[in-house]
Design an enzyme around this catalytic site. Structure first.
Site, PDB file in Angstrom:
ATOM      1  N   LYS A 178     -26.987 -24.078 -16.155  1.00  0.00           N
ATOM      2  CA  LYS A 178     -27.500 -22.715 -16.120  1.00  0.00           C
ATOM      3  C   LYS A 178     -26.600 -21.839 -15.259  1.00  0.00           C
ATOM      4  O   LYS A 178     -26.538 -22.000 -14.040  1.00  0.00           O
ATOM      5  CB  LYS A 178     -28.917 -22.659 -15.544  1.00  0.00           C
ATOM      6  CG  LYS A 178     -29.568 -21.265 -15.721  1.00  0.00           C
ATOM      7  CD  LYS A 178     -30.782 -21.068 -14.831  1.00  0.00           C
ATOM      8  CE  LYS A 178     -30.398 -20.489 -13.502  1.00  0.00           C
ATOM      9  NZ  LYS A 178     -29.849 -19.100 -13.579  1.00  0.00           N
ATOM     10  N   GLU A 181     -27.851 -15.489 -14.333  1.00  0.00           N
ATOM     11  CA  GLU A 181     -28.218 -14.528 -15.374  1.00  0.00           C
ATOM     12  C   GLU A 181     -27.479 -13.214 -15.215  1.00  0.00           C
ATOM     13  O   GLU A 181     -27.404 -12.413 -16.154  1.00  0.00           O
ATOM     14  CB  GLU A 181     -29.732 -14.294 -15.380  1.00  0.00           C
ATOM     15  CG  GLU A 181     -30.304 -13.756 -14.089  1.00  0.00           C
ATOM     16  CD  GLU A 181     -30.728 -14.840 -13.117  1.00  0.00           C
ATOM     17  OE1 GLU A 181     -31.661 -14.582 -12.335  1.00  0.00           O
ATOM     18  OE2 GLU A 181     -30.126 -15.930 -13.127  1.00  0.00           O
ATOM     19  N   GLY A 231     -25.700 -21.392  -4.166  1.00  0.00           N
ATOM     20  CA  GLY A 231     -26.412 -20.124  -4.018  1.00  0.00           C
ATOM     21  C   GLY A 231     -27.045 -20.000  -2.650  1.00  0.00           C
ATOM     22  O   GLY A 231     -26.551 -20.558  -1.664  1.00  0.00           O
ATOM     23  N   THR A 235     -33.203 -20.619  -1.922  1.00  0.00           N
ATOM     24  CA  THR A 235     -33.356 -21.252  -3.235  1.00  0.00           C
ATOM     25  C   THR A 235     -32.983 -22.726  -3.165  1.00  0.00           C
ATOM     26  O   THR A 235     -33.633 -23.575  -3.799  1.00  0.00           O
ATOM     27  CB  THR A 235     -32.490 -20.528  -4.279  1.00  0.00           C
ATOM     28  OG1 THR A 235     -32.861 -19.147  -4.325  1.00  0.00           O
ATOM     29  CG2 THR A 235     -32.672 -21.139  -5.652  1.00  0.00           C
ATOM     30  N   GLY A 236     -31.965 -23.047  -2.395  1.00  0.00           N
ATOM     31  CA  GLY A 236     -31.569 -24.438  -2.240  1.00  0.00           C
ATOM     32  C   GLY A 236     -32.675 -25.294  -1.643  1.00  0.00           C
ATOM     33  O   GLY A 236     -32.868 -26.450  -2.047  1.00  0.00           O
ATOM     34  N   GLU A 253     -24.600 -26.375  -2.288  1.00  0.00           N
ATOM     35  CA  GLU A 253     -23.600 -25.571  -1.567  1.00  0.00           C
ATOM     36  C   GLU A 253     -24.237 -24.219  -1.334  1.00  0.00           C
ATOM     37  O   GLU A 253     -24.405 -23.427  -2.270  1.00  0.00           O
ATOM     38  CB  GLU A 253     -22.306 -25.465  -2.376  1.00  0.00           C
ATOM     39  CG  GLU A 253     -21.111 -25.077  -1.533  1.00  0.00           C
ATOM     40  CD  GLU A 253     -20.805 -23.599  -1.563  1.00  0.00           C
ATOM     41  OE1 GLU A 253     -21.366 -22.880  -0.707  1.00  0.00           O
ATOM     42  OE2 GLU A 253     -20.042 -23.166  -2.434  1.00  0.00           O
ATOM     43  N   CYS A 287     -19.270 -17.102  -0.220  1.00  0.00           N
ATOM     44  CA  CYS A 287     -20.142 -17.895   0.660  1.00  0.00           C
ATOM     45  C   CYS A 287     -19.439 -18.274   1.954  1.00  0.00           C
ATOM     46  O   CYS A 287     -20.077 -18.393   3.003  1.00  0.00           O
ATOM     47  CB  CYS A 287     -20.637 -19.135  -0.068  1.00  0.00           C
ATOM     48  SG  CYS A 287     -19.327 -20.159  -0.773  1.00  0.00           S
ATOM     49  N   GLU A 387     -26.875 -13.943   6.402  1.00  0.00           N
ATOM     50  CA  GLU A 387     -25.800 -13.776   5.421  1.00  0.00           C
ATOM     51  C   GLU A 387     -26.024 -12.488   4.641  1.00  0.00           C
ATOM     52  O   GLU A 387     -27.058 -12.310   3.994  1.00  0.00           O
ATOM     53  CB  GLU A 387     -25.763 -14.965   4.468  1.00  0.00           C
ATOM     54  CG  GLU A 387     -24.616 -14.896   3.485  1.00  0.00           C
ATOM     55  CD  GLU A 387     -24.560 -16.087   2.550  1.00  0.00           C
ATOM     56  OE1 GLU A 387     -23.454 -16.569   2.267  1.00  0.00           O
ATOM     57  OE2 GLU A 387     -25.633 -16.534   2.103  1.00  0.00           O
TER      58      GLU A 387
END
Length: 494
Positions: A178, A181, A231, A235-236, A253, A287, A387
């Site tokens: 994926k 988007e 990301g 979310t990780g 990562e 990142c 971040e």
């Protein structure tokens, strides 16, 4: 405008939801493509196809390493033939300058070539073992993990896809993939290349959609053997928790708030250039960006005078015009960055330059932000701690080496870090103290497909690239063979 589709089990198809999503060019806010918008059923279908390809068909898994390597080299050759189109696609889709996109394509091609060359090399090991059981032979082999789900971000659409796909496929896995988007177009072209290169059906599956409807299904599925994600840390963390459904392997990562430590003995001109690259390359959407400048107090004024002067000369514009700095990926992300800038002002940081949306000329309808530098920052400020993922630099000062190290490590992240000094011994002392997975001495941001990439602390789990990146997509099996005749060992007497 044609609807771009999923690629599942060797077939290009629209999603089962019937929905679509507009892909927006961040340079002008215009629609440049329409893609199918997948839901959970599409994700499950792709997983089923990958599972069948790996566990039942076994075409790719059982293919000789040299044959897999030949197909991966074919992928690289086809990418070379389409390098201009791939670079243009990423430029329009992501907003980055065309020359940066060209570099991404070149690195992506090298990555496929590297893993094609790696997989037919020696692996495993033989061990001298305890002879208490009689003569034994013990050795290890590396095997593919199985069905690998992969999720990538929008800042390096093609390159991040290849960082995951090349080693996973080289190792013999099947994948469900994926892309973001917000920037899926170059990944779609890559899967077209996969089809043309002859990767067997079901081995590589592409599902277009968002995190809640596709990514979450990947993470929770008990038919997925491994999931990797690049990301945000938030979310990780969700993915890591969801992956406990079947205790699948996890590779993450994640975010970074990396330091650039500059000592007074530096080459001032060179250090300023590296500071610029460290925060303004790809409009700060990196990142590993060295977004915290930690500079020795005695040279701060001279350093910042040169840095601000150069930052004000940075050209900004649509990526196809090859400016110094391109657009921010979406209007929402741009507004998020502007919110951080406001928090910096409100918390007492001194704005030296930038700080606003850029709307001059052709940039009027795009998502651009001026290169921004804050001085007089303190470790507790939001712009120093969190971040931002944009062209915003926070400046802190130090007087001793120990203070510099303490400031550099004062973060929940540990992805990258850099030190600039002419003193080689000092450079080694400081770099060894930095709690980060990727470090640089007298530079910032160079990346190589042969070397491992990943972070400490909340910056992730595991490593990508290099031999380590291949091993992430492999299981290590121990095999022990009894070399003696099949007779009782004599432990039990009754």
């Amino acid at each position: 405008m044609d609807i771009l589709m999923n690629y599942i089990d060797g077939i290009w198809e629209k999603s089962q939801t019937g929905k679509t999503r507009d892909v927006i060019c961040p340079s002008d806010g215009k629609v440049i493509a329409v893609v199918t918008e997948s839901g959970p059923d599409d994700a499950k279908k792709a997983i089923a196809a990958a599972k069948k390809a790996f566990y039942k068909d076994r075409t790719w898994r059982d293919m000789a390493a040299v044959e897999r390597a030949a197909i991966l080299r074919k992928v690289a050759e086809l990418m070379e033939e389409q390098c201009e189109e791939l670079a243009k696609t990423d430029t329009l889709d992501n907003g980055k300058p065309y020359r940066e996109a060209e570099g991404d394509v070149s690195d992506a091609i090298e990555c496929f070539q590297y893993y094609a060359g790696l997989i037919d090399k020696p692996e495993g090991g033989v061990y001298n073992v305890n002879k208490g059981f009689g003569p034994m032979h013990s050795y290890t082999v590396h095997e593919p993990v199985g069905v690998c789900a992969q999720i990538t971000p929008w800042n390096y659409p093609l390159l991040m896809a290849v960082w995951k796909l090349a080693p996973a496929l080289a190792a013999g896995n099947s994948v469900v993939f994926k892309p973001s988007e917000n920037a899926p177009l170059s990944t779609i072209k890559l899967f077209e290349i996969f089809e043309k290169a002859g990767i067997p059906k079901g081995t590589a599956n592409l599902v277009l959609g968002d995190g809640p409807n596709v990514g979450a299904v990947f993470a929770e599925s008990e038919d997925v053997d491994m999931i990797t994600f690049t990301g945000s840390t938030k979310t990780g963390q969700f993915i890591a928790k969801a992956a406990t459904s079947n205790l699948k392997k996890v590779g993450l990562e994640l975010g970074g708030k990396s330091p650039l430590v500059v000592f007074a003995d530096c080459d001032l001109e060179a250090a300023v250039e590296w500071a610029m690259i460290g925060i303004f390359f790809n409009a700060g959407q990196v990142c590993a960006a060295t977004s915290r400048l930690i500079i020795e107090k005695s040279i701060k004024e001279a350093f910042l005078d040169k840095l601000v002067e150069k930052a004000k000369k940075i050209t900004i514009g649509p990526g196809m015009e090859n400016p110094d700095m391109g657009a921010i990926i979406t209007e929402g992300q741009m507004n998020k960055i502007l919110g951080y800038i406001e928090s910096g002002k409100n918390e007492g940081a001194k704005l030296l330059c930038g700080g606003k949306r850029y709307t001059e000329g052709k940039c009027a309808d795009g998502f651009f932000i001026e290169p921004t530098i804050f001085d007089e920052c303190t470790p507790d400020m939001t712009i120093v701690k969190e971040e931002i993922f944009g062209p915003v630099l926070s400046v802190l000062t130090f007087e001793t080496e120990e203070e510099a190290i303490e400031l550099a490590n004062d973060t929940e992240y540990g992805l990258a870090g850099a030190v600039i000094t002419k003193d080689g011994a000092r450079a080694m002392r400081v770099i060894q103290e930095l709690r980060a997975g990727i470090t640089w001495i007298n530079c910032s941001q160079p990346t190589f497909c042969q070397a491992p990439w990943g972070g400490y602390k909340k910056s992730g789990i595991g490593r990508e690239l290099g031999v380590h990146g291949l091993e992430e997509y492999q299981e290590v099996k121990q095999i022990n063979m009894n070399l003696a005749p099949a007779e009782p060992v004599g432990w039990f007497t009754h």
